[in-house]
Design a protein around this motif. Structure first.
Motif, PDB file in Angstrom:
ATOM      1  N   ALA A   1       0.777  -1.239   0.000  1.00 35.33           N
ATOM      2  CA  ALA A   1       0.000   0.000   0.000  1.00 35.33           C
ATOM      3  C   ALA A   1       0.812   1.296   0.000  1.00 35.33           C
ATOM      4  O   ALA A   1       0.263   2.383   0.189  1.00 35.33           O
ATOM      5  CB  ALA A   1      -1.004   0.018   1.157  1.00 35.33           C
TER       6      ALA A   1
ATOM      7  N   ALA B   1       2.174   9.586  -6.695  1.00 35.96           N
ATOM      8  CA  ALA B   1       1.503   8.918  -7.809  1.00 35.96           C
ATOM      9  C   ALA B   1       0.190   9.629  -8.105  1.00 35.96           C
ATOM     10  O   ALA B   1      -0.343   9.536  -9.201  1.00 35.96           O
ATOM     11  CB  ALA B   1       1.257   7.449  -7.470  1.00 35.96           C
TER      12      ALA B   1
ATOM     13  N   ASP C   1       1.982  14.252  -1.551  1.00 34.35           N
ATOM     14  CA  ASP C   1       0.829  15.172  -1.627  1.00 34.35           C
ATOM     15  C   ASP C   1       0.000  15.176  -0.345  1.00 34.35           C
ATOM     16  O   ASP C   1      -0.757  16.122  -0.093  1.00 34.35           O
ATOM     17  CB  ASP C   1      -0.067  14.756  -2.812  1.00 34.35           C
TER      18      ASP C   1
ATOM     19  N   GLY D   1       2.175   2.443  -2.613  1.00 38.16           N
ATOM     20  CA  GLY D   1       1.860   3.110  -3.883  1.00 38.16           C
ATOM     21  C   GLY D   1       2.655   2.617  -5.080  1.00 38.16           C
ATOM     22  O   GLY D   1       2.735   3.316  -6.104  1.00 38.16           O
ATOM     23  N   LYS D   2       3.212   1.410  -4.992  1.00 34.33           N
ATOM     24  CA  LYS D   2       4.033   0.879  -6.103  1.00 34.33           C
ATOM     25  C   LYS D   2       3.224   0.784  -7.400  1.00 34.33           C
ATOM     26  O   LYS D   2       3.630   1.302  -8.442  1.00 34.33           O
ATOM     27  CB  LYS D   2       4.591  -0.514  -5.732  1.00 34.33           C
ATOM     28  N   THR D   3       2.077   0.116  -7.297  1.00 32.71           N
ATOM     29  CA  THR D   3       1.252  -0.080  -8.495  1.00 32.71           C
ATOM     30  C   THR D   3       0.770   1.265  -9.054  1.00 32.71           C
ATOM     31  O   THR D   3       0.758   1.475 -10.268  1.00 32.71           O
ATOM     32  CB  THR D   3       0.052  -0.996  -8.157  1.00 32.71           C
ATOM     33  N   SER D   4       0.438   2.163  -8.139  1.00 27.02           N
ATOM     34  CA  SER D   4      -0.024   3.489  -8.588  1.00 27.02           C
ATOM     35  C   SER D   4       1.086   4.240  -9.325  1.00 27.02           C
ATOM     36  O   SER D   4       0.820   4.950 -10.294  1.00 27.02           O
ATOM     37  CB  SER D   4      -0.491   4.313  -7.390  1.00 27.02           C
TER      38      SER D   4
HETATM   39  P1  G3D Z   1       1.035  -0.923  -3.592  1.00 30.44           P
HETATM   40  O1  G3D Z   1       1.018  -1.319  -5.027  1.00 30.44           O
HETATM   41  O2  G3D Z   1       2.366  -0.484  -3.137  1.00 30.44           O
HETATM   42  O3  G3D Z   1       0.457  -1.937  -2.712  1.00 30.44           O
HETATM   43  P2  G3D Z   1      -1.025   0.889  -4.406  1.00 30.44           P
HETATM   44  O4  G3D Z   1       0.121   0.397  -3.461  1.00 30.44           O
HETATM   45  O5  G3D Z   1      -0.470   1.518  -5.612  1.00 30.44           O
HETATM   46  O6  G3D Z   1      -2.017  -0.172  -4.597  1.00 30.44           O
HETATM   47  O7  G3D Z   1      -1.618   2.082  -3.554  1.00 30.44           O
HETATM   48  C1  G3D Z   1      -2.186   1.888  -2.301  1.00 30.44           C
HETATM   49  C2  G3D Z   1      -3.143   3.029  -2.008  1.00 30.44           C
HETATM   50  O8  G3D Z   1      -2.417   4.256  -1.920  1.00 30.44           O
HETATM   51  C3  G3D Z   1      -4.178   3.257  -3.083  1.00 30.44           C
HETATM   52  O9  G3D Z   1      -5.337   3.715  -2.461  1.00 30.44           O
HETATM   53  C4  G3D Z   1      -3.612   4.379  -3.895  1.00 30.44           C
HETATM   54  O10 G3D Z   1      -4.611   5.126  -4.559  1.00 30.44           O
HETATM   55  C5  G3D Z   1      -2.954   5.185  -2.823  1.00 30.44           C
HETATM   56  N1  G3D Z   1      -1.820   5.966  -3.352  1.00 30.44           N
HETATM   57  C6  G3D Z   1      -0.782   5.496  -4.031  1.00 30.44           C
HETATM   58  N2  G3D Z   1       0.082   6.476  -4.292  1.00 30.44           N
HETATM   59  C7  G3D Z   1      -0.430   7.616  -3.766  1.00 30.44           C
HETATM   60  C8  G3D Z   1       0.013   8.985  -3.712  1.00 30.44           C
HETATM   61  O11 G3D Z   1       1.059   9.367  -4.216  1.00 30.44           O
HETATM   62  N3  G3D Z   1      -0.795   9.853  -3.064  1.00 30.44           N
HETATM   63  C9  G3D Z   1      -1.941   9.479  -2.502  1.00 30.44           C
HETATM   64  N4  G3D Z   1      -2.649  10.428  -1.900  1.00 30.44           N
HETATM   65  N5  G3D Z   1      -2.396   8.215  -2.538  1.00 30.44           N
HETATM   66  C10 G3D Z   1      -1.647   7.276  -3.140  1.00 30.44           C
HETATM   67  P3  G3D Z   1      -6.670   2.866  -2.381  1.00 30.44           P
HETATM   68  O12 G3D Z   1      -7.578   3.728  -1.612  1.00 30.44           O
HETATM   69  O13 G3D Z   1      -7.098   2.653  -3.781  1.00 30.44           O
HETATM   70  O14 G3D Z   1      -6.270   1.612  -1.688  1.00 30.44           O
END
Ligand code: G3D
Ligand code: MG
Length: 348
Positions: free
Chosen positions: A193, A329, A302, A195-198
């Protein structure tokens, strides 16, 4: 034991490099004395004399060399230069003719001949020489350049402009040809969580190349980027590996790391433990890959509720001598930069 002519020639060449032309001359003379048919020694003597401004004597040496070996192109070139220094264009052109007679594919000789002809206003013949050079080497920038000058001098502006365009085209093609193509595996790691995938999704808009590897629990995304340097471009195909689902450090298959060329370790600025886990992620990767380039990303910059600051991430980064970036992301801040940073590290 006496020294032989080859030794004297070699010695002379070293002395030339050391700019000791007088001493070099002595060596070449000794070589010639030992072997009066030593064309190379005459040629080198000609070069030394040329530098010393003794043009007539230089011409004699080059002539001697070409008499011993009629196909000695280097000596013909030396003679041509010496003749030019005496403004004897016609004779210099005859040297070019000899060279193209020996080696009809000698592009440089055709360009030089064209240049000399244009110098004495024999423009039509000059243009033919440049065309010949281009026939031999369609990428001869030199030939097109000189051709353009002649055409412009003749007032044939359209044709001159076409040559200039051709030069630009060649330069572009050469850059593309020189472009290095590299394919690299980059693996993204970090706690669930963060934010890797994001980050991948933000960076790679085109997700068509995604591949799921169910057995490993990874998703691979392909991204192609060109990085420009002053002298060349590099074309990177980044194979970005992302952990599928929400897996912690012990749950990642070692195949995920295998063959990685670089790694990006991500933490989340709103979760303290994600920073503390960075060294563990690094160890997990390096255990399989050995030391590879790595970049740290402190993601979700952010968000307002940050639990650590730049100093803390800097401390970790400097411990591993790795660059770090604050990313989002969500807004896209520094996301592209992160992947470019990794690519550049891969080139070092
Ligand atoms: P992971 O791949 O590392 O497990 P994800 O992480 O990319 O699935 O992101 C986990 C959650 O963090 C997601 O929220 C995503 O939208 C949020 N997220 C990722 N990067 C950022 C960022 O830079 N800023 C903010 N504000 N949120 C971020 P959900 O709610 O979809 O689980
Ligand atoms: Mg994920």
């Amino acid at each position: 034991m006496g020294e032989d002519e080859i030794t004297f020639l070699t010695k002379g060449r070293f002395l030339m490099q050391a700019k000791k032309y007088g001493n070099a001359l002595e060596c070449f003379d000794k070589a010639i004395k030992l072997n009066p048919k030593y064309a190379e020694a005459y040629n080198e003597k000609g070069n030394a004399l040329l530098i010393l401004g003794k043009i007539d004597e230089a011409i004699n040496c080059f002539t001697k060399a070409t008499k011993i070996n009629e196909k000695y192109i280097t000596a013909w070139k030396g003679k041509e230069v010496a003749l030019l220094m005496q403004n004897k264009q016609d004779e210099a052109i005859r040297c070019c003719d000899t060279i193209t007679g020996i080696d009809p594919e000698n592009e440089e000789a055709w360009v030089t001949k064209g240049f000399l002809l244009s110098d004495i206003h024999r423009f039509d013949e000059a243009l033919k020489c440049f065309d010949k050079a281009v026939e031999i080497n369609p990428e001869s920038i030199d030939a097109y350049n000189k051709k353009a000058e002649v055409l412009l001098a003749l007032g044939r502006f359209d044709e001159g402009e076409k040559c200039r365009q051709k030069i630009e085209e060649i330069k572009r093609e050469v850059r593309v040809k020189k472009m290095k193509k590299l394919m690299k595996k980059i693996c993204l790691v970090g706690d669930p969580a963060v934010g890797k995938t994001s980050l991948v999704r933000r960076y790679v808009y085109d997700m068509f190349d995604d591949k799921y590897l169910y057995t490993i629990g990874a998703k691979i995304t392909k991204k192609v980027i060109d990085i420009s340097y002053p002298t060349h471009d590099v074309n990177f195909t980044l194979m970005i590996w992302d952990i599928e689902g929400q897996k912690g450090i012990g749950k990642v298959h070692s195949t995920y790391y295998r063959g990685a060329d670089a790694t990006i370790i991500v933490c989340d600025v709103t979760m303290k433990e994600t920073l503390e886990n960075i060294p563990n992620w690094k160890d997990a990767v390096f255990k399989v890959t050995g030391e590879i380039p790595l970049v740290f990303l402190a993601n979700k910059i952010d968000l307002p509720n940050k639990v650590f600051n730049e100093k803390e991430i800097k401390a970790v980064a400097s411990e591993f001598k790795a660059p770090y970036l604050f990313t989002s992301a969500k807004t896209g801040e520094n996301v592209e930069n992160a992947f470019i940073t990794v690519s550049k590290l891969l080139l070092e």
